[in-house]
Motif scaffolding. Sequence first.
Motif, mmCIF file in Angstrom:
data_model
loop_
_atom_site.group_PDB
_atom_site.id
_atom_site.type_symbol
_atom_site.label_atom_id
_atom_site.label_comp_id
_atom_site.label_asym_id
_atom_site.label_seq_id
_atom_site.Cartn_x
_atom_site.Cartn_y
_atom_site.Cartn_z
ATOM 1 N N VAL A 1 20.808 45.670 -35.388
ATOM 2 C CA VAL A 1 19.817 45.938 -34.341
ATOM 3 C C VAL A 1 20.350 45.519 -32.976
ATOM 4 O O VAL A 1 20.267 46.267 -31.999
ATOM 5 C CB VAL A 1 18.486 45.215 -34.666
ATOM 6 N N VAL A 2 20.949 44.331 -32.909
ATOM 7 C CA VAL A 2 21.439 43.834 -31.621
ATOM 8 C C VAL A 2 22.582 44.715 -31.102
ATOM 9 O O VAL A 2 22.640 45.049 -29.920
ATOM 10 C CB VAL A 2 21.859 42.348 -31.729
ATOM 11 N N SER A 3 23.482 45.150 -32.015
ATOM 12 C CA SER A 3 24.574 46.012 -31.527
ATOM 13 C C SER A 3 24.054 47.370 -31.085
ATOM 14 O O SER A 3 24.662 48.019 -30.244
ATOM 15 C CB SER A 3 25.653 46.256 -32.577
ATOM 16 N N ALA A 4 22.960 47.823 -31.701
ATOM 17 C CA ALA A 4 22.432 49.139 -31.320
ATOM 18 C C ALA A 4 21.793 49.082 -29.947
ATOM 19 O O ALA A 4 21.885 50.032 -29.174
ATOM 20 C CB ALA A 4 21.420 49.615 -32.352
ATOM 21 N N ILE A 5 21.138 47.976 -29.638
ATOM 22 C CA ILE A 5 20.329 47.967 -28.420
ATOM 23 C C ILE A 5 21.060 47.412 -27.211
ATOM 24 O O ILE A 5 20.781 47.820 -26.084
ATOM 25 C CB ILE A 5 19.003 47.218 -28.673
#
Lengths: 207, 208
Positions: free
Chosen positions: A162-166
């Motif tokens: 999630v963190v890498s996506a956002i």
Amino acid sequence: MSTGLLAGPRVIACPVCSLVCEDTLGEAEGRAGVRCPRCGAALHRRRPGGVERAFALLLAALILYVPANVLPVMHTSLFGRGGDSTILSGIIDFWRGGSRGIALIIFIASVAVPCTKFLVLGLLLATARRRSRWARRERAGLYRLVEWIGYWSMLDVVVVAVVSAIVKFQALSDVEPRIGILFFGAVVILTMLSAMSFDPRLIWDGK
Amino acid sequence: MRTFPELIVCEHCDSVYRRRALAPGETARCARCAATLYGARRIDVDRRLALTLAAAILFLIANLYPVIRVSLRGLRNEATLWESAAALAQGPMILVAIPFALAVIAVPFAQIVLLAWVLVHARAGRRAPGFAPAMRALAMLRPWSMVEVCLLGILVSVVKLSSFSQVSPGAGLWAMAGLMLLLPLIADRSIRRLWDWTEPAPRLGAKP
């Protein structure tokens, strides 16, 4: 429940639909290919593969747990400054940053749960192999615990995803996954497979 | 082969018991190892189907709408579940991106579709075409459905990001929270009782 144990012909329960069938496996357990008359699932007195498969999977998980903790799981660059973080350094950052509750949740999911699984599965496999009669009711409870905590360690994989996506703000800030998370995901899946290969009925097979 | 539909065998220790009706809220436990044998029927087929349809709608929302939004110095960004899986898939990390996508997208999807299929037919008291493989698949998929973990992971990410940017949950996050409550209710172990509830009439009294 007060119905108690029943005496009668040897029976075997279907692992998929729970239908209780007469045990017609004979001596050829595993090879005969006896199937449930209702749902067609293969009937086994004990899960095939058993202790050996469970042990092999657990050992593989234990080995991969080392790179999972040593190698970085995430690379963060914020306003030009960049750095890798491992699972443990992520927990320490949260703790120092004041988010102690979150640090505790990640610690439980990423450290306490996998270590509990290693210890408990190791204990269950060793005692089942020796056909030990020691603390059988408690060991049965431990197996249910391992089954229940099964996938909670996937937490870190979700967070990295999630963190890498956002966090994709070009020059300002960027987060990328790193190879450690692959090993960590493998550890979770292997320990789940190990728990599934272990047959809790082996606990009661002691003589 | 003789079968004994009136009996139940404890999956965890092979003790044999005679089934009996439970009052609402009661659970039958194994006297030897304390594992749960079966629980009282909590929801009937109609309700389960209704909840499955609700889960299908929530699943669509959870997949189509962003689960998380951030803004940093005027720049805005948002991410869906699919984008999260894609962000993980860099080089060899595809080996963990695929299980992630399976556990939070494909497995819950398959569970909802299979359940809807068997329940629509079970309402009419019959077994759906492909009932046996569908039920085997549902039993196999259950341990790999990770909606709860995913929700907790998104919440941890929200806290993680809130230290340097403005974070807000998206519609997808609320839908996932609903899905987290519904899935364990509709796809729990008790669905195997569908085998008993849809038993064709002549076979009910299999020779004792």
